[in-house]
Design a protein around this motif. Sequence first.
Motif, short mmCIF file in Angstrom:
data_model
loop_
_atom_site.label_atom_id
_atom_site.label_comp_id
_atom_site.label_asym_id
_atom_site.label_seq_id
_atom_site.Cartn_x
_atom_site.Cartn_y
_atom_site.Cartn_z
N THR A 26 -35.97 -17.89 35.90
CA THR A 26 -35.52 -18.86 34.91
C THR A 26 -34.07 -19.23 35.14
OG1 THR A 26 -37.06 -17.95 33.27
CG2 THR A 26 -35.24 -19.29 32.44
N PHE A 27 -33.23 -18.25 35.50
CA PHE A 27 -31.82 -18.54 35.79
C PHE A 27 -31.69 -19.43 37.01
CE2 PHE A 27 -28.00 -17.23 38.20
CZ PHE A 27 -27.06 -17.77 37.35
N VAL A 28 -32.49 -19.16 38.05
CA VAL A 28 -32.44 -19.99 39.25
C VAL A 28 -32.86 -21.42 38.94
CG1 VAL A 28 -33.43 -20.32 41.55
CG2 VAL A 28 -32.79 -18.03 40.79
N ASP A 29 -33.89 -21.57 38.09
CA ASP A 29 -34.43 -22.90 37.80
C ASP A 29 -33.59 -23.68 36.81
OD1 ASP A 29 -36.48 -22.28 39.51
OD2 ASP A 29 -37.87 -21.66 37.93
N THR A 30 -32.99 -22.99 35.81
CA THR A 30 -32.33 -23.70 34.72
C THR A 30 -30.85 -23.38 34.58
OG1 THR A 30 -32.82 -21.98 33.09
CG2 THR A 30 -34.52 -23.65 33.46
N GLY A 31 -30.38 -22.25 35.10
CA GLY A 31 -29.01 -21.84 34.89
C GLY A 31 -28.81 -21.03 33.62
N LEU A 32 -29.88 -20.81 32.83
CA LEU A 32 -29.81 -19.97 31.63
C LEU A 32 -29.90 -18.52 32.05
CD1 LEU A 32 -32.14 -22.07 29.31
CD2 LEU A 32 -29.65 -21.90 29.20
N ARG A 33 -28.97 -17.71 31.62
CA ARG A 33 -28.83 -16.36 32.14
C ARG A 33 -29.85 -15.40 31.52
NH1 ARG A 33 -22.33 -16.86 31.19
NH2 ARG A 33 -21.99 -18.45 32.80
N PRO A 34 -30.24 -14.38 32.26
CA PRO A 34 -31.23 -13.43 31.73
C PRO A 34 -30.79 -12.75 30.45
CG PRO A 34 -31.00 -13.18 34.11
CD PRO A 34 -29.92 -14.13 33.67
N GLN A 35 -29.49 -12.49 30.29
CA GLN A 35 -29.03 -11.79 29.10
C GLN A 35 -29.19 -12.61 27.83
OE1 GLN A 35 -27.16 -12.28 31.88
NE2 GLN A 35 -25.07 -12.91 31.41
N ASN A 36 -29.50 -13.90 27.97
CA ASN A 36 -29.70 -14.73 26.78
C ASN A 36 -30.89 -14.28 25.94
OD1 ASN A 36 -27.65 -16.21 27.88
ND2 ASN A 36 -28.84 -18.04 28.29
N TYR A 37 -31.85 -13.61 26.56
CA TYR A 37 -33.12 -13.33 25.91
C TYR A 37 -33.20 -11.92 25.33
CZ TYR A 37 -34.13 -17.48 28.59
OH TYR A 37 -34.07 -18.74 29.11
N ILE A 38 -32.10 -11.19 25.32
CA ILE A 38 -32.08 -9.88 24.69
C ILE A 38 -32.04 -10.07 23.18
CG2 ILE A 38 -30.78 -7.73 24.43
CD1 ILE A 38 -29.81 -8.09 27.26
N ARG A 39 -32.86 -9.30 22.48
CA ARG A 39 -32.97 -9.45 21.03
C ARG A 39 -31.75 -8.87 20.31
NH1 ARG A 39 -38.15 -6.59 19.06
NH2 ARG A 39 -37.15 -7.19 17.10
#
Length: 436
Positions: free
Chosen positions: A127-140
């Motif tokens: 998702t980060f490669v495709d959109t630039g949104l970082r993986p840490q965004n999805y931590i609850r």
Amino acid sequence: GHSLSARREGIGAMSSGFPVGRVDAPRGSRSRSRKRRREKDGGHKDGSRRRRRDRGQDYPESQSSHPAPSASAPFYPPFGYMPPPGGHWSAGHMVPFQGNQLARNTDDGVDVKVSSKFLMRNDYCQTFVDTGLRPQNYIRDLDYSNRYSEYPKIQRLIKLKDDIIMKRASPGMSLKCDLRTFDLASLGTKFDVLLLDPPWEEYRDRVAGMYVPDEDLTTWSFEDLKQLKVGEAADAQAFCFLWCGESHLEHARDLIKRWGFRRVEDICWVKTNRQASLGETGRVKHPTLMYGETSILQRTKEHCIVGVKGTLKRSVDTHFLHANCDVDLIMEEEKAFGSTEKPKELYETIEHFCLGRRRLELFGRDRNLRDGWLTLGNGLTSHNWNKEAYLSWFEGDGTWPEVKDYKGGKLLGSIPEIDQLRPKSPVRPGRKRSRS
């Protein structure tokens, strides 16, 4: 009467837990029952083997029990993915699950067949490669207010400490000065906590010389920072927090040691970009960080070195130190492009675990003004420093609950309930736990 051998078989069956009737039953009836089961299963000796083989059979796609997806079929994205522009998902954004196989179009137009057994449902790196949104965004539960919602004891602990901190916090004061020439000893007191965010060269280099509003990116060299008399402004027992970006870790460790502190922790700020605006293709429009030729990985974090002066034991010096109330990781949205602003959560972490009330911040700006702190810096637009009034707020030895305002005492104080709720440091074998 049965034969002796049959009776022995019955005794063995009883001892092993099987019913005796199974042993005494005529052998012919069991053979006929097996024969009937084989005929029912189509001639196989073991129907379970046939069924297992049938489950593993690779049927053609046309005979699959999973129908091919259609444009009108509902699409359910994996948990955690942010919706594309428009506010809703559709089959055009991601290819839905198709039975035993998944078809995905790559950048070069080649369809890749991936077995569903190895399909990653929440591939945040992709998702980060495709959109630039970082993986840490999805931590609850990243928000500080919701972080302890499932931990009532810690939530109660933080609430009690915040109440005492708020009532015991001295009014915020500031002094506009040039730290290159200012004498910290002229403040007239020693401090329990010192916080610094020097103008490192990294702050200037990562914006490639571009203008940044409300920021003075004039750098201090490492030799200039060595000349600061930070250690002389610290009390016999004190803490120093030094922000050092990403590329000045070694410099920060050297400074901490030179100023008379011993490094004990490293707080890391992991930056999220959940609020970044997306373009029509679903990618982040304007990345907020720029890097030079020295960066190998995309840098999304900054470090804060923690040093301690004097001898402090977590299980003994509980009048000055409450350990383990917070963690060494801050996950917060990154600031605007080129901004050197740091997370406010660090102030709360410091105030929770250090019960000293005299707190000094160097290289501060107007955004750093806070009750309970004295802020010094050349970037301040005004100042309200009053030495006589400031020193009077810390006279005497009063603590909470005897003193319930900011006038009097160098320590916050505590209550028995806080001591019961806060996490305790483990006791080493052969040592007795302190009563406090």
